[in-house]
Write a protein that holds these residues in place. Structure first.
Motif, PDB file in Angstrom:
ATOM      1  N   LEU A 110       4.239   2.885   9.631  1.00  0.00           N
ATOM      2  CA  LEU A 110       2.895   3.423   9.403  1.00  0.00           C
ATOM      3  C   LEU A 110       2.877   4.838   8.810  1.00  0.00           C
ATOM      4  CD1 LEU A 110       0.746   2.091  12.395  1.00  0.00           C
ATOM      5  CD2 LEU A 110       0.809   1.306  10.029  1.00  0.00           C
ATOM      6  N   PRO A 111       3.716   5.782   9.286  1.00  0.00           N
ATOM      7  CA  PRO A 111       3.665   7.125   8.689  1.00  0.00           C
ATOM      8  C   PRO A 111       3.831   7.159   7.169  1.00  0.00           C
ATOM      9  CG  PRO A 111       4.893   7.205  10.727  1.00  0.00           C
ATOM     10  CD  PRO A 111       4.619   5.756  10.453  1.00  0.00           C
ATOM     11  N   PRO A 112       4.730   6.364   6.572  1.00  0.00           N
ATOM     12  CA  PRO A 112       4.847   6.423   5.102  1.00  0.00           C
ATOM     13  C   PRO A 112       3.584   6.041   4.345  1.00  0.00           C
ATOM     14  CG  PRO A 112       6.806   5.410   6.033  1.00  0.00           C
ATOM     15  CD  PRO A 112       5.819   5.548   7.153  1.00  0.00           C
ATOM     16  N   VAL A 113       2.742   5.181   4.921  1.00  0.00           N
ATOM     17  CA  VAL A 113       1.502   4.824   4.229  1.00  0.00           C
ATOM     18  C   VAL A 113       0.379   5.806   4.561  1.00  0.00           C
ATOM     19  CG1 VAL A 113       0.577   3.250   5.994  1.00  0.00           C
ATOM     20  CG2 VAL A 113       0.021   2.872   3.591  1.00  0.00           C
ATOM     21  N   ALA A 161       6.814  12.156  -0.169  1.00  0.00           N
ATOM     22  CA  ALA A 161       6.448  10.877  -0.786  1.00  0.00           C
ATOM     23  C   ALA A 161       7.691  10.090  -1.194  1.00  0.00           C
ATOM     24  CB  ALA A 161       5.548  11.121  -1.997  1.00  0.00           C
ATOM     25  N   VAL A 162       8.706  10.787  -1.714  1.00  0.00           N
ATOM     26  CA  VAL A 162       9.965  10.125  -2.077  1.00  0.00           C
ATOM     27  C   VAL A 162      10.632   9.535  -0.837  1.00  0.00           C
ATOM     28  CG1 VAL A 162      12.310  10.495  -2.965  1.00  0.00           C
ATOM     29  CG2 VAL A 162      10.361  11.529  -4.134  1.00  0.00           C
ATOM     30  N   SER A 163      10.678  10.313   0.243  1.00  0.00           N
ATOM     31  CA  SER A 163      11.287   9.850   1.494  1.00  0.00           C
ATOM     32  C   SER A 163      10.537   8.654   2.061  1.00  0.00           C
ATOM     33  CB  SER A 163      11.297  10.986   2.528  1.00  0.00           C
ATOM     34  OG  SER A 163      11.944  12.130   2.038  1.00  0.00           O
ATOM     35  N   ASP A 164       9.202   8.720   2.020  1.00  0.00           N
ATOM     36  CA  ASP A 164       8.386   7.615   2.535  1.00  0.00           C
ATOM     37  C   ASP A 164       8.598   6.346   1.713  1.00  0.00           C
ATOM     38  OD1 ASP A 164       7.323   9.192   4.520  1.00  0.00           O
ATOM     39  OD2 ASP A 164       5.525   9.721   3.402  1.00  0.00           O
ATOM     40  N   PHE A 165       8.580   6.497   0.395  1.00  0.00           N
ATOM     41  CA  PHE A 165       8.757   5.348  -0.497  1.00  0.00           C
ATOM     42  C   PHE A 165      10.123   4.695  -0.284  1.00  0.00           C
ATOM     43  CE2 PHE A 165      10.353   3.513  -4.415  1.00  0.00           C
ATOM     44  CZ  PHE A 165       9.297   2.723  -4.862  1.00  0.00           C
ATOM     45  N   CYS A 166      11.169   5.517  -0.293  1.00  0.00           N
ATOM     46  CA  CYS A 166      12.537   4.989  -0.155  1.00  0.00           C
ATOM     47  C   CYS A 166      12.779   4.430   1.246  1.00  0.00           C
ATOM     48  CB  CYS A 166      13.555   6.085  -0.471  1.00  0.00           C
ATOM     49  SG  CYS A 166      13.521   6.652  -2.177  1.00  0.00           S
ATOM     50  N   GLY A 167      12.257   5.118   2.277  1.00  0.00           N
ATOM     51  CA  GLY A 167      12.449   4.636   3.645  1.00  0.00           C
ATOM     52  C   GLY A 167      11.798   3.284   3.872  1.00  0.00           C
ATOM     53  N   SER A 168      10.573   3.121   3.367  1.00  0.00           N
ATOM     54  CA  SER A 168       9.888   1.830   3.506  1.00  0.00           C
ATOM     55  C   SER A 168      10.603   0.741   2.720  1.00  0.00           C
ATOM     56  CB  SER A 168       8.435   1.956   3.020  1.00  0.00           C
ATOM     57  OG  SER A 168       7.713   2.824   3.846  1.00  0.00           O
ATOM     58  N   THR A 169      11.115   1.087   1.531  1.00  0.00           N
ATOM     59  CA  THR A 169      11.828   0.109   0.713  1.00  0.00           C
ATOM     60  C   THR A 169      13.137  -0.317   1.364  1.00  0.00           C
ATOM     61  OG1 THR A 169      10.836   1.036  -1.294  1.00  0.00           O
ATOM     62  CG2 THR A 169      12.834  -0.304  -1.576  1.00  0.00           C
ATOM     63  N   SER A 185      22.707  -0.326   5.753  1.00  0.00           N
ATOM     64  CA  SER A 185      21.324  -0.215   6.224  1.00  0.00           C
ATOM     65  C   SER A 185      21.151   0.956   7.175  1.00  0.00           C
ATOM     66  CB  SER A 185      20.912  -1.518   6.904  1.00  0.00           C
ATOM     67  OG  SER A 185      19.631  -1.421   7.456  1.00  0.00           O
ATOM     68  N   VAL A 186      22.102   1.122   8.108  1.00  0.00           N
ATOM     69  CA  VAL A 186      22.063   2.246   9.053  1.00  0.00           C
ATOM     70  C   VAL A 186      21.997   3.561   8.300  1.00  0.00           C
ATOM     71  CG1 VAL A 186      23.456   3.560  10.695  1.00  0.00           C
ATOM     72  CG2 VAL A 186      23.177   1.108  11.008  1.00  0.00           C
ATOM     73  N   PHE A 187      22.863   3.717   7.299  1.00  0.00           N
ATOM     74  CA  PHE A 187      22.929   4.988   6.575  1.00  0.00           C
ATOM     75  C   PHE A 187      21.628   5.297   5.852  1.00  0.00           C
ATOM     76  CE2 PHE A 187      23.724   7.241   2.569  1.00  0.00           C
ATOM     77  CZ  PHE A 187      24.172   8.455   3.085  1.00  0.00           C
ATOM     78  N   PHE A 188      21.126   4.358   5.071  1.00  0.00           N
ATOM     79  CA  PHE A 188      19.950   4.641   4.245  1.00  0.00           C
ATOM     80  C   PHE A 188      18.678   4.763   5.065  1.00  0.00           C
ATOM     81  CE2 PHE A 188      22.714   3.066   0.793  1.00  0.00           C
ATOM     82  CZ  PHE A 188      22.526   4.103  -0.102  1.00  0.00           C
ATOM     83  N   ILE A 189      18.469   3.874   6.019  1.00  0.00           N
ATOM     84  CA  ILE A 189      17.237   3.938   6.813  1.00  0.00           C
ATOM     85  C   ILE A 189      17.155   5.244   7.579  1.00  0.00           C
ATOM     86  CG2 ILE A 189      16.029   2.944   8.803  1.00  0.00           C
ATOM     87  CD1 ILE A 189      16.905   0.188   7.825  1.00  0.00           C
ATOM     88  N   PHE A 190      18.255   5.626   8.241  1.00  0.00           N
ATOM     89  CA  PHE A 190      18.215   6.854   9.040  1.00  0.00           C
ATOM     90  C   PHE A 190      18.227   8.109   8.162  1.00  0.00           C
ATOM     91  CE2 PHE A 190      19.307   3.997  12.497  1.00  0.00           C
ATOM     92  CZ  PHE A 190      18.532   4.501  13.527  1.00  0.00           C
ATOM     93  N   LEU A 249       0.828  -1.206   0.000  1.00  0.00           N
ATOM     94  CA  LEU A 249       0.000   0.000   0.000  1.00  0.00           C
ATOM     95  C   LEU A 249       0.865   1.260   0.000  1.00  0.00           C
ATOM     96  CD1 LEU A 249      -2.938   0.914   0.038  1.00  0.00           C
ATOM     97  CD2 LEU A 249      -2.857   0.905   2.533  1.00  0.00           C
ATOM     98  N   THR A 250       1.975   1.232   0.741  1.00  0.00           N
ATOM     99  CA  THR A 250       2.899   2.372   0.782  1.00  0.00           C
ATOM    100  C   THR A 250       3.448   2.674  -0.601  1.00  0.00           C
ATOM    101  OG1 THR A 250       3.546   1.885   3.061  1.00  0.00           O
ATOM    102  CG2 THR A 250       5.040   3.266   1.779  1.00  0.00           C
ATOM    103  N   VAL A 251       3.895   1.637  -1.297  1.00  0.00           N
ATOM    104  CA  VAL A 251       4.430   1.806  -2.655  1.00  0.00           C
ATOM    105  C   VAL A 251       3.348   2.364  -3.580  1.00  0.00           C
ATOM    106  CG1 VAL A 251       5.307   0.571  -4.681  1.00  0.00           C
ATOM    107  CG2 VAL A 251       6.193   0.035  -2.409  1.00  0.00           C
ATOM    108  N   LEU A 252       2.141   1.818  -3.472  1.00  0.00           N
ATOM    109  CA  LEU A 252       1.044   2.227  -4.359  1.00  0.00           C
ATOM    110  C   LEU A 252       0.671   3.690  -4.161  1.00  0.00           C
ATOM    111  CD1 LEU A 252      -1.157   1.408  -6.413  1.00  0.00           C
ATOM    112  CD2 LEU A 252      -2.598   0.781  -4.470  1.00  0.00           C
TER     113      LEU A 252
END
Length: 329
Positions: free
Chosen positions: A287-290, A74-82, A107-112, A44-47
């Motif tokens: 949850l926030p990204p979706v 939206a870019v941050s949410d999409f990439c963070g969830s991915t 993982s630490v770098f990209f997620i944060f 759902l987040t991706v969609l």
């Protein structure tokens, strides 16, 4: 075979493990249902975030400062969830608890970095509301597409810098005892606890890092809304005051969804059960990204009007194709 490299820590060498073991949701019942929920939330987040990015990119009516910031969110949410959710599913549903030292740092770098940008973008949106309500006559002069693009670009650079520093510090730590990370991903604080050499610089970064990516934005947003509240009290007409307040509700909901669970976990600290803390923090990150695109974009009048225009355009195009087929026959 030991998960630690053969370097001799007693001689001052830095010892890095080949792998970390992510413990995840140990002792929590019915976790398989949670992983199914993760799959649903990620899909759902991706969609919804892809849809929001598509609409803002294609509709020139949405090429405004506010929607540039929404696009960035939206870019941050999409990439963070991915960066996070597929790794969680692979780790716990497929039982791949081991993660290499290098993959953990990545993982630490990209997620944060993406979490930082979610936080920073909420401050940009609060700035947009602050100027719109406190300086309505100068809004178009102060908040422009160019200024918002410049601000978001600088924030991306800043997010990269402040999140590469913990990675550098972790790479200089030695891990000569446990390699079990008591979290659901490679969390900076959980990794620091495993170090066996002097990690004072890392410990300092461990408490300054949340200040930079969470508490400073919270203080900024709080300050802007204090100013907004004062400006609203000066509006004589109740209808005008309510109309101005309505423009802030979506943003306030996003701020509450993103920050309150984090503040809850930090405030209670060790008082709450470890498993409750892990579940709370995992929900806070997924949850926030979706919810962001649903709350901030799909509920706004401009965005709904844009969707209606797209629907009418596609409906007209489809009708023309059907008529063309019948005329051709």
């Amino acid at each position: 075979m030991s998960p630690l490299n053969s370097a001799d820590f007693t001689n001052g060498s830095i010892v890095h493990p080949d792998f970390f073991y992510i413990s995840g949701f140990v002792g929590i019942p019915h976790t398989n249902y949670y992983y199914v929920f993760l799959c649903f939330v990620y899909a759902l987040t991706v969609l919804v975030n892809t849809f929001v990015m598509f609409m803002i990119y294609t509709d020139h009516c949405l090429h405004s400062p506010k929607y540039i910031a929404v696009f960035n969110l939206a870019v941050s949410d999409f990439c963070g969830s991915t960066a996070l959710i597929p790794q969680m599913i692979d780790t716990f549903l497929l039982k791949s608890h081991l993660i290499s030292f290098e993959a953990c740092l990545t993982s630490v770098f990209f997620i944060f970095s993406f979490i930082s940008m979610q936080s920073f973008t909420l401050t940009v949106l609060s700035y947009d509301r602050y100027v719109a309500i406190c300086f309505p006559l100068r809004y178009n002069e102060i908040v422009t597409n160019k200024s918002i693009l410049a601000i978001t670009t600088m924030l991306w650079i800043f997010a990269g810098i402040i999140n590469i520093i913990p990675v550098i510090f972790i790479s200089r730590l030695s891990f000569c005892k446990s390699t079990v990370i008591n979290s659901y991903f490679c969390d900076i604080g959980a990794v620091h606890l495993l170090a066996c050499n002097d990690n004072t610089p890392s410990s300092v970064m461990d408490w300054t890092h949340p200040i930079m990516i969470l508490w400073c934005p919270v203080l900024f947003i709080t300050g802007t809304y204090i100013c907004i509240a004062r400006a609203l009290l000066k509006i004589a007409e109740t209808s005008e005051r309510l109309k101005a307040m309505k423009t802030c509700t979506s943003h306030l909901i996003l701020v509450s969804v993103f920050y309150l669970p984090i503040c809850f976990s930090f405030a209670l600290g060790s008082i709450i059960h470890h498993n409750v803390r892990i579940i709370n923090m995992s929900l806070t990150t997924i949850l926030p990204p979706v919810l962001n695109p649903i709350i901030y974009s799909l509920k706004t009048e401009e965005f709904r009007e844009s969707i209606k225009k797209l629907y009418r355009r596609e409906k007209l195009r489809f009708t023309e194709k059907i008529n063309s087929c019948f005329n051709h026959k």
